[in-house]
Design a protein around this motif. Structure first.
Motif, PDB file in Angstrom:
ATOM      1  N   PHE A 143       0.848  -1.191   0.000  1.00  0.00           N
ATOM      2  CA  PHE A 143       0.000   0.000   0.000  1.00  0.00           C
ATOM      3  C   PHE A 143       0.880   1.236   0.000  1.00  0.00           C
ATOM      4  N   VAL A 144       0.666   2.124  -0.967  1.00  0.00           N
ATOM      5  CA  VAL A 144       1.312   3.434  -0.989  1.00  0.00           C
ATOM      6  C   VAL A 144       0.191   4.463  -0.986  1.00  0.00           C
ATOM      7  N   PRO A 145       0.134   5.343   0.007  1.00  0.00           N
ATOM      8  CA  PRO A 145      -1.017   6.248   0.128  1.00  0.00           C
ATOM      9  C   PRO A 145      -1.139   7.213  -1.037  1.00  0.00           C
ATOM     10  N   ALA A 160      -8.323   5.831   6.456  1.00  0.00           N
ATOM     11  CA  ALA A 160      -7.697   5.278   5.258  1.00  0.00           C
ATOM     12  C   ALA A 160      -6.958   3.970   5.554  1.00  0.00           C
ATOM     13  N   TYR A 161      -6.549   3.754   6.801  1.00  0.00           N
ATOM     14  CA  TYR A 161      -5.950   2.474   7.170  1.00  0.00           C
ATOM     15  C   TYR A 161      -6.956   1.347   6.917  1.00  0.00           C
ATOM     16  N   LEU A 162      -8.211   1.603   7.252  1.00  0.00           N
ATOM     17  CA  LEU A 162      -9.252   0.605   7.043  1.00  0.00           C
ATOM     18  C   LEU A 162      -9.537   0.396   5.560  1.00  0.00           C
ATOM     19  N   ASP A 163      -9.483   1.479   4.780  1.00  0.00           N
ATOM     20  CA  ASP A 163      -9.637   1.338   3.333  1.00  0.00           C
ATOM     21  C   ASP A 163      -8.549   0.429   2.769  1.00  0.00           C
ATOM     22  N   ALA A 164      -7.303   0.678   3.177  1.00  0.00           N
ATOM     23  CA  ALA A 164      -6.180  -0.119   2.676  1.00  0.00           C
ATOM     24  C   ALA A 164      -6.318  -1.579   3.088  1.00  0.00           C
ATOM     25  N   ALA A 165      -6.744  -1.804   4.325  1.00  0.00           N
ATOM     26  CA  ALA A 165      -6.908  -3.177   4.812  1.00  0.00           C
ATOM     27  C   ALA A 165      -8.008  -3.907   4.051  1.00  0.00           C
ATOM     28  N   MET A 166      -9.132  -3.226   3.821  1.00  0.00           N
ATOM     29  CA  MET A 166     -10.222  -3.867   3.098  1.00  0.00           C
ATOM     30  C   MET A 166      -9.861  -4.105   1.635  1.00  0.00           C
ATOM     31  N   ASP A 167      -9.074  -3.207   1.036  1.00  0.00           N
ATOM     32  CA  ASP A 167      -8.607  -3.441  -0.332  1.00  0.00           C
ATOM     33  C   ASP A 167      -7.727  -4.683  -0.390  1.00  0.00           C
ATOM     34  N   ALA A 168      -6.896  -4.877   0.648  1.00  0.00           N
ATOM     35  CA  ALA A 168      -5.961  -6.001   0.657  1.00  0.00           C
ATOM     36  C   ALA A 168      -6.624  -7.320   1.020  1.00  0.00           C
ATOM     37  N   ALA A 169      -7.621  -7.279   1.901  1.00  0.00           N
ATOM     38  CA  ALA A 169      -8.143  -8.534   2.458  1.00  0.00           C
ATOM     39  C   ALA A 169      -9.648  -8.641   2.419  1.00  0.00           C
ATOM     40  N   GLY A 170     -10.326  -7.693   1.770  1.00  0.00           N
ATOM     41  CA  GLY A 170     -11.777  -7.733   1.750  1.00  0.00           C
ATOM     42  C   GLY A 170     -12.342  -8.998   1.140  1.00  0.00           C
ATOM     43  N   GLU A 188       2.740   6.573  12.469  1.00  0.00           N
ATOM     44  CA  GLU A 188       2.058   7.247  11.375  1.00  0.00           C
ATOM     45  C   GLU A 188       2.631   6.822  10.025  1.00  0.00           C
ATOM     46  N   ILE A 189       1.786   6.839   9.011  1.00  0.00           N
ATOM     47  CA  ILE A 189       2.213   6.579   7.642  1.00  0.00           C
ATOM     48  C   ILE A 189       2.304   7.925   6.937  1.00  0.00           C
ATOM     49  N   LEU A 190       3.508   8.276   6.502  1.00  0.00           N
ATOM     50  CA  LEU A 190       3.744   9.558   5.853  1.00  0.00           C
ATOM     51  C   LEU A 190       3.619   9.421   4.344  1.00  0.00           C
ATOM     52  N   PRO A 191       3.417  10.523   3.633  1.00  0.00           N
ATOM     53  CA  PRO A 191       3.303  10.464   2.173  1.00  0.00           C
ATOM     54  C   PRO A 191       4.505   9.756   1.545  1.00  0.00           C
ATOM     55  N   GLY A 192       4.226   8.893   0.574  1.00  0.00           N
ATOM     56  CA  GLY A 192       5.287   8.194  -0.141  1.00  0.00           C
ATOM     57  C   GLY A 192       5.772   6.919   0.517  1.00  0.00           C
ATOM     58  N   THR A 193       5.308   6.626   1.734  1.00  0.00           N
ATOM     59  CA  THR A 193       5.751   5.412   2.424  1.00  0.00           C
ATOM     60  C   THR A 193       5.080   4.180   1.829  1.00  0.00           C
ATOM     61  N   LYS A 194       5.861   3.150   1.514  1.00  0.00           N
ATOM     62  CA  LYS A 194       5.282   1.890   1.065  1.00  0.00           C
ATOM     63  C   LYS A 194       5.101   0.969   2.272  1.00  0.00           C
ATOM     64  N   VAL A 195       3.860   0.571   2.489  1.00  0.00           N
ATOM     65  CA  VAL A 195       3.526  -0.294   3.622  1.00  0.00           C
ATOM     66  C   VAL A 195       3.070  -1.647   3.089  1.00  0.00           C
ATOM     67  N   SER A 196       3.690  -2.694   3.590  1.00  0.00           N
ATOM     68  CA  SER A 196       3.273  -4.052   3.235  1.00  0.00           C
ATOM     69  C   SER A 196       2.215  -4.507   4.222  1.00  0.00           C
ATOM     70  N   ILE A 197       1.106  -4.996   3.696  1.00  0.00           N
ATOM     71  CA  ILE A 197      -0.010  -5.441   4.530  1.00  0.00           C
ATOM     72  C   ILE A 197      -0.006  -6.959   4.595  1.00  0.00           C
ATOM     73  N   PHE A 198      -0.085  -7.470   5.808  1.00  0.00           N
ATOM     74  CA  PHE A 198      -0.102  -8.903   6.070  1.00  0.00           C
ATOM     75  C   PHE A 198      -1.426  -9.241   6.746  1.00  0.00           C
ATOM     76  N   GLY A 199      -1.976 -10.426   6.469  1.00  0.00           N
ATOM     77  CA  GLY A 199      -3.242 -10.754   7.097  1.00  0.00           C
ATOM     78  C   GLY A 199      -3.666 -12.183   6.878  1.00  0.00           C
ATOM     79  N   ALA A 200      -4.562 -12.651   7.754  1.00  0.00           N
ATOM     80  CA  ALA A 200      -5.111 -13.992   7.639  1.00  0.00           C
ATOM     81  C   ALA A 200      -6.408 -14.062   8.426  1.00  0.00           C
ATOM     82  N   LEU A 201      -7.319 -14.888   7.958  1.00  0.00           N
ATOM     83  CA  LEU A 201      -8.596 -15.116   8.632  1.00  0.00           C
ATOM     84  C   LEU A 201      -8.463 -16.322   9.546  1.00  0.00           C
TER      85      LEU A 201
END
Length: 225
Positions: A143-145, A160-170, A188-201
């Motif tokens: 995820f890059v904002p 927007a954290y929830l938007d990114a999470a739902m895009d990744a794992a919805g 905090e996530i600053l502009p331009g930061t690439k965040v890797s999202i990890f998840g499991a049900l």
């Protein structure tokens, strides 16, 4: 002084990020009504949410009435509560958020900040939430904002954290009714930061976290029925 009641007419029924946006807007309106909006900025401070907990009761509605109020500040942390009701008066969602004042320049918490918010506790509020546990989870996506996800504090908006999470794992929640979500904002996530999202049900709980090369930015759970 009393809780603020505010009506919302939304373009669509809100998901998790929409619920949090309503709560944030109501919180800002309440600070204005209390004469506190902007006082922190004049002292070089910003309000930051570090934890969010939300219970959801049934299907969402586009017409909502939100009631919000602050609780007692402890160790520099201010709890704020919000209940949302459908048009028929039934309870749709209940949120508890934890806010802290942060130095706008150093981005460090200011637990000694000389700003006072009145305690409007009703007596039936939940206790302040503890941190979510750390879990090792499989990679989902990066995820890059976008510029539209950066708020007036210069970082990614809480919703927007929830938007990114739902895009990744919805896709893992398709066809399921949501009953709760929780977010710990760890950095905090600053502009331009690439965040890797990890998840499991795991059963009825989706566990997620977001990390960049240098730090962990969030932990999250989304619970379904």
């Amino acid at each position: 002084m009393q809780p603020l009641t505010m009506k919302f007419s939304l373009p669509e029924a809100p998901g998790p990020s929409g619920i949090l946006r309503v709560a944030q807007q109501a919180a800002g309106a309440h600070l204005t009504a209390l004469g506190l909006e902007g006082e922190e900025r004049r002292q070089g401070l910003v309000w930051v949410i570090i934890r969010t907990r939300c219970e959801i009761f049934g299907e969402p509605s586009r017409e909502l009435t939100a009631v919000t109020w602050p609780g007692a500040t402890r160790a520099g942390m201010m709890p704020r509560y919000c209940e949302m009701f459908r048009e028929d008066g039934s309870l749709f969602a209940r949120l508890a958020t934890t806010w802290v004042l942060t130095d706008a320049s150093t981005r460090q918490m200011r637990l000694d900040a000389p700003i006072s918010v009145p305690d409007l506790s009703r007596g039936d509020e939940p206790p302040m939430a503890r941190s979510l546990p750390r879990k090792e989870l499989p990679f989902l996506s990066d995820f890059v904002p976008a510029a539209s996800q950066i708020d007036s504090n210069g970082h990614v908006n809480n919703a927007a954290y929830l938007d990114a999470a739902m895009d990744a794992a919805g896709h893992l929640l398709q066809g399921r009714e949501l009953s709760a979500f929780a977010v710990d904002y760890r950095a905090e996530i600053l502009p331009g930061t690439k965040v890797s999202i990890f998840g499991a049900l795991d059963g009825n709980i989706l566990f997620l976290c977001g990390k960049s090369e240098s730090k962990e930015h969030f932990r999250m759970t989304i619970t379904c029925k």
